[in-house]
Scaffold this motif. Structure first.
Motif, PDB file in Angstrom:
ATOM      1  N   MET A   1      36.231  53.778  37.204  1.00  0.00           N
ATOM      2  CA  MET A   1      36.237  52.505  37.939  1.00  0.00           C
ATOM      3  C   MET A   1      37.907  52.496  38.177  1.00  0.00           C
ATOM      4  N   GLN A   2      38.246  52.032  39.651  1.00  0.00           N
ATOM      5  CA  GLN A   2      39.467  51.611  40.110  1.00  0.00           C
ATOM      6  C   GLN A   2      39.550  50.164  40.357  1.00  0.00           C
ATOM      7  N   TYR A   3      40.591  49.563  40.108  1.00  0.00           N
ATOM      8  CA  TYR A   3      41.117  48.249  40.323  1.00  0.00           C
ATOM      9  C   TYR A   3      42.209  47.929  41.391  1.00  0.00           C
ATOM     10  N   LYS A   4      41.896  47.051  42.145  1.00  0.00           N
ATOM     11  CA  LYS A   4      42.882  46.577  43.430  1.00  0.00           C
ATOM     12  C   LYS A   4      43.319  45.147  43.246  1.00  0.00           C
ATOM     13  N   ASN A   5      44.248  44.976  43.713  1.00  0.00           N
ATOM     14  CA  ASN A   5      44.667  43.486  43.593  1.00  0.00           C
ATOM     15  C   ASN A   5      43.919  42.786  44.634  1.00  0.00           C
ATOM     16  N   LEU A   6      43.301  41.756  44.164  1.00  0.00           N
ATOM     17  CA  LEU A   6      42.685  40.568  45.009  1.00  0.00           C
ATOM     18  C   LEU A   6      43.594  39.999  46.253  1.00  0.00           C
ATOM     19  N   GLY A   7      43.635  40.490  47.470  1.00  0.00           N
ATOM     20  CA  GLY A   7      44.274  40.093  48.502  1.00  0.00           C
ATOM     21  C   GLY A   7      45.723  40.286  48.154  1.00  0.00           C
ATOM     22  N   ARG A   8      46.529  39.070  48.372  1.00  0.00           N
ATOM     23  CA  ARG A   8      47.973  39.101  48.095  1.00  0.00           C
ATOM     24  C   ARG A   8      48.305  38.485  46.413  1.00  0.00           C
ATOM     25  N   THR A   9      47.370  38.400  45.839  1.00  0.00           N
ATOM     26  CA  THR A   9      47.246  37.895  44.392  1.00  0.00           C
ATOM     27  C   THR A   9      47.749  39.006  43.272  1.00  0.00           C
ATOM     28  N   GLY A  10      48.011  38.589  42.332  1.00  0.00           N
ATOM     29  CA  GLY A  10      48.316  39.723  41.170  1.00  0.00           C
ATOM     30  C   GLY A  10      47.060  39.916  40.402  1.00  0.00           C
ATOM     31  N   LEU A  11      46.053  39.515  40.655  1.00  0.00           N
ATOM     32  CA  LEU A  11      44.670  39.519  40.197  1.00  0.00           C
ATOM     33  C   LEU A  11      44.103  41.002  40.191  1.00  0.00           C
ATOM     34  N   LYS A  12      43.630  41.665  39.364  1.00  0.00           N
ATOM     35  CA  LYS A  12      43.024  43.124  39.507  1.00  0.00           C
ATOM     36  C   LYS A  12      41.481  42.974  39.316  1.00  0.00           C
ATOM     37  N   VAL A  13      41.126  43.377  40.390  1.00  0.00           N
ATOM     38  CA  VAL A  13      39.501  43.114  40.319  1.00  0.00           C
ATOM     39  C   VAL A  13      38.766  44.709  40.572  1.00  0.00           C
ATOM     40  N   SER A  14      37.767  44.830  40.120  1.00  0.00           N
ATOM     41  CA  SER A  14      37.017  46.316  40.158  1.00  0.00           C
ATOM     42  C   SER A  14      36.498  46.605  41.676  1.00  0.00           C
ATOM     43  N   SER A 204      42.573  39.036  60.726  1.00  0.00           N
ATOM     44  CA  SER A 204      43.195  37.797  60.118  1.00  0.00           C
ATOM     45  C   SER A 204      43.286  37.814  58.718  1.00  0.00           C
ATOM     46  N   CYS A 205      42.312  38.608  57.970  1.00  0.00           N
ATOM     47  CA  CYS A 205      42.580  38.629  56.528  1.00  0.00           C
ATOM     48  C   CYS A 205      43.661  39.587  56.088  1.00  0.00           C
ATOM     49  N   ARG A 206      43.789  40.615  57.003  1.00  0.00           N
ATOM     50  CA  ARG A 206      45.225  41.445  56.759  1.00  0.00           C
ATOM     51  C   ARG A 206      46.404  40.492  57.062  1.00  0.00           C
ATOM     52  N   TYR A 207      46.520  39.544  57.782  1.00  0.00           N
ATOM     53  CA  TYR A 207      47.626  38.934  58.240  1.00  0.00           C
ATOM     54  C   TYR A 207      47.969  38.044  57.376  1.00  0.00           C
ATOM     55  N   HIS A 208      47.063  37.260  56.899  1.00  0.00           N
ATOM     56  CA  HIS A 208      47.186  36.008  55.723  1.00  0.00           C
ATOM     57  C   HIS A 208      47.045  36.545  54.606  1.00  0.00           C
ATOM     58  N   GLY A 209      46.698  37.925  54.242  1.00  0.00           N
ATOM     59  CA  GLY A 209      46.770  38.374  52.821  1.00  0.00           C
ATOM     60  C   GLY A 209      45.464  37.891  52.239  1.00  0.00           C
ATOM     61  N   LEU A 210      44.431  38.079  52.650  1.00  0.00           N
ATOM     62  CA  LEU A 210      43.113  37.827  52.094  1.00  0.00           C
ATOM     63  C   LEU A 210      42.175  39.401  51.626  1.00  0.00           C
TER      64      LEU A 210
END
Length: 328
Positions: A1-14, A204-210
């Motif tokens: 399982m890989q983990y990515k930052n949730l949008g522009r946050t530092g939170l890592k989710v699967s 919009s998600c890309r521009y606003h960091g979602l």
């Protein structure tokens, strides 16, 4: 399982998010526990629910009963895994028959959050999603309510669900003016067959960091090998039969391609989503442990550029992003 930052946050989710809409509805509590155990044992750290889940979902639902949250809360208390997961739930849907038992007034947000915390047996909600846009409540009121919950430590991040690109932009501009982080993730319907959000929501998600979290990744089962299942004698609902007839040639091409890849169509559909750069994690909603186990294959599949091109040819999107998709 890989983990990515949730949008522009530092939170890592699967890369896969366990959706729990079936818990308490078509999936009993014991099986729900087994699914959550299997998910977390295999690296999923993101569990998503909603206060309204636990009853059959339909447009005419009068009120939710919070059963999915209660099941998760009892599992959290029993398993001791609360600090190993990112827990998300949602607010907006009717949770009572009163005029203020729904939508996104500060009154309802406060009460709904307290009720969810109680059912989930936790002191915080990690990502609190607005289940739908509320055009009757001003953003000043919504953000004031969310800011207070963040200050109190009852929620950590705020997300949106089923928002238009314009809604995301409006929400973020108001949050910015209040020096508040605003939205960090959007949940939208997105799959090979339903790609409308590529026009404006994804930009919009890309521009606003979602981070984008697609729901219905298999198109309600359409992308899960329906032709093969029909050939094996599995009966489809009238609604699914209509879709099969409508997309017959596409489904034939799609399932043939999956056969050439020696992969299950459901896994290819999920893998395609995970190859989209703006997608952080895809929601999955298994009804059984067996379905849960099968879905882990999707994170291992690497689709070649030519395969991605073939999938685009079979399931063409809206033509790109707005306005280039429809105007010179």
């Amino acid at each position: 399982m890989q983990y990515k930052n949730l949008g522009r946050t530092g939170l890592k989710v699967s890369e896969l998010t366990l959706g729990t809409m079936n818990f308490g509805n078509v999936t009993d509590e014991t099986t729900s526990y087994q699914i959550m155990d299997a998910a977390t044992d295999n690296g999923i750290n993101f569990i998503d629910t909603a206060d309204v889940y636990g009853l059959p979902q339909s447009p005419d639902i009068q009120q939710g009963n919070g059963l999915s949250e209660e099941i998760i809360g009892r599992w959290l208390a029993q398993s001791g895994k609360r600090d190993q997961i990112v827990l998300a739930t949602k607010v907006y849907q009717p949770m009572g028959l009163g005029p203020n038992d729904r939508r996104l007034s500060a009154y309802h947000i406060r009460k709904a959050c307290e009720d969810s915390l109680r059912r989930l047996k936790t002191d915080r909600i990690d990502v609190y999603f607005m289940h739908h846009i509320d055009r009757l409540t001003p953003w000043e009121e919504i953000w004031q309510a969310m800011e207070l919950l963040v200050q109190q430590g009852k929620i950590l991040y705020v997300g949106s669900s089923n928002f238009a690109g314009w809604d995301i932009a409006t929400a973020q501009e108001m949050a910015k003016s209040r020096h508040f982080m605003g939205l960090v993730a959007e949940q939208s319907i997105y799959n090979l067959n339903t790609r409308t959000i590529e026009l404006e929501v994804i930009p919009s998600c890309r521009y606003h960091g979602l981070g984008l979290i697609p729901w219905s990744p298999l198109g309600g089962g359409l992308l899960g090998g329906v032709l093969k299942k029909a050939s094996e004698g599995r009966r489809a609902s009238p609604g699914m039969m209509k879709q099969i007839q409508q997309h017959a040639s596409q489904l034939q091409a799609y399932e043939s391609l999956c056969e050439q890849l020696n992969e299950d169509p459901a896994d290819v559909a999920l893998a395609w989503l995970l190859h989209q750069s703006v997608v952080t994690s895809s929601l999955i909603g298994p009804r059984t442990v067996e379905q849960m186990q099968k879905m882990f294959r999707s994170v291992e599949i690497k689709l070649a550029p030519e395969t991605l091109k073939q999938l685009d040819e079979i399931w063409p999107g809206p033509g790109g992003e707005a306005p280039q998709a429809y105007a010179w």
